[in-house]
Design an enzyme around this catalytic site. Sequence first.
Site, PDB file in Angstrom:
ATOM      1  N   LYS A 111       0.811  -1.220   0.000  1.00 13.34           N
ATOM      2  CA  LYS A 111       0.000   0.000   0.000  1.00 13.34           C
ATOM      3  C   LYS A 111       0.843   1.269   0.000  1.00 13.34           C
ATOM      4  O   LYS A 111       0.356   2.328  -0.372  1.00 13.34           O
ATOM      5  CB  LYS A 111      -0.946   0.018   1.214  1.00 13.34           C
ATOM      6  CG  LYS A 111      -2.104  -0.954   1.091  1.00 13.34           C
ATOM      7  CD  LYS A 111      -3.180  -0.633   2.121  1.00 13.34           C
ATOM      8  CE  LYS A 111      -4.379  -1.556   1.975  1.00 13.34           C
ATOM      9  NZ  LYS A 111      -5.391  -1.311   3.003  1.00 13.34           N
ATOM     10  N   LYS A 192      -4.945 -10.920  -6.530  1.00 11.55           N
ATOM     11  CA  LYS A 192      -6.192 -11.121  -5.784  1.00 11.55           C
ATOM     12  C   LYS A 192      -7.219 -10.057  -6.179  1.00 11.55           C
ATOM     13  O   LYS A 192      -6.863  -8.950  -6.566  1.00 11.55           O
ATOM     14  CB  LYS A 192      -5.925 -11.097  -4.278  1.00 11.55           C
ATOM     15  CG  LYS A 192      -5.594  -9.742  -3.728  1.00 11.55           C
ATOM     16  CD  LYS A 192      -5.655  -9.707  -2.204  1.00 11.55           C
ATOM     17  CE  LYS A 192      -5.332  -8.287  -1.742  1.00 11.55           C
ATOM     18  NZ  LYS A 192      -5.401  -8.057  -0.331  1.00 11.55           N
ATOM     19  N   LYS A 195     -10.481  -4.203  -4.019  1.00 10.53           N
ATOM     20  CA  LYS A 195     -11.115  -2.918  -4.314  1.00 10.53           C
ATOM     21  C   LYS A 195     -10.081  -1.897  -4.793  1.00 10.53           C
ATOM     22  O   LYS A 195     -10.330  -1.135  -5.708  1.00 10.53           O
ATOM     23  CB  LYS A 195     -11.798  -2.416  -3.039  1.00 10.53           C
ATOM     24  CG  LYS A 195     -12.403  -1.057  -3.145  1.00 10.53           C
ATOM     25  CD  LYS A 195     -13.857  -1.118  -3.524  1.00 10.53           C
ATOM     26  CE  LYS A 195     -14.388   0.294  -3.687  1.00 10.53           C
ATOM     27  NZ  LYS A 195     -15.741   0.366  -4.126  1.00 10.53           N
TER      28      LYS A 195
END
Length: 328
Positions: A111, A192, A195
């Site tokens: 992230k 994966k 969102k």
Amino acid sequence: MERVLSGIQPTGEIHLGNYLGALRHWVEMQDSFDAYYCVVDLHAITVPYEPAKLADRTISTVAQLLAVGLDPAKATLFVQSHVPAHTELQWLLNSVTQYGELRRMTQFKDKSQGQDAVSAGLFNYPILMAADILVYNADRVPVGDDQRQHLELARNIAQRFNQRFGDVFTVPDAAIPGVAARVMDLANPENKMSKSASSTQGIVGLLDPPKQVAKKIRSAVTDSGAEIAFDPAAKPGISNLLSINAAVTDRSVDDVVAEFDGQGYGHLKVATANATVAFLEPIQARYAALMDDPGAITAILSTGAKKASQQASEMVIRAKDAMGLLAG
Ligand code: AMP
Ligand code: TRP
């Protein structure tokens, strides 16, 4: 009765990965565990987000949880920021967590990569998650495979705390499903479903219109070859469809493989698209009905927060006491 706790971020739309990897096990477990489930809004603010939409997304997330079958008569449902004991315990746990441990977290690396402003909140995220779990003395934590490392850290934090300050926390076990613990992006089955990372074609939202759902699944990227076999490493696309099919039709992957053995990929895609649409239909209808009465949702959350706060504040007192802080 053993206790279970888990959390989900209020990102707006829950996707099939969240449901298959985690939520359907939350629903199963509410019958046999003392269950606590929270919407982790304080985790959602660690990356850029839209403040004006956060509250609505939180309500919508709760409505989706109810629509998939969580029952407030069985499980305690609440919003993380309504129970201040989580952040209070987090501060205490900051001091038993190593900088090096946090730096190794793969979710933090993913992230923060390429971002020029990375918040301290994103770095400390796993400590708040540990606090979410330990503040209820949870025995089990149903999550998808991507949370394995965070769970391991929560266990280490609990063990270290207990060693240094005395036996206060239960060391929690992860409950990671055997099937669909990592639902993959339909358009890019090496990654994966997520969102933040998936394109709209790769991700099926629980609330997506049926036509879109069917189209996304029918256009799923599959592997070369023609054999229907479950082999996530060599055949990620087909294996993903098999897992999704098994999960939405409530069968084992072996049964699904047996049904489609010898048939082409096209057959599997169409059948999986139809089965997923049929599976989502009643969920979407329940969601629409629930969103007609947001007041009922806030009432559920208020009851949940009261019950959760009672449990959690007791644990904070015990942790503070064990750490030698002067009682107030
Ligand atoms: P999040 O939306 O990140 O708060 O995730 C909520 C839950 O869904 C967590 O238990 C995750 O491990 C799980 N989850 C998220 N993405 C996937 C996926 N693609 N496959 C399986 N489980 C997932
Ligand atoms: N980090 C989890 C995720 O992204 C969400 C989460 C926050 C959580 N606190 C938790 C999951 C406690 C289980 C238990 O999916």
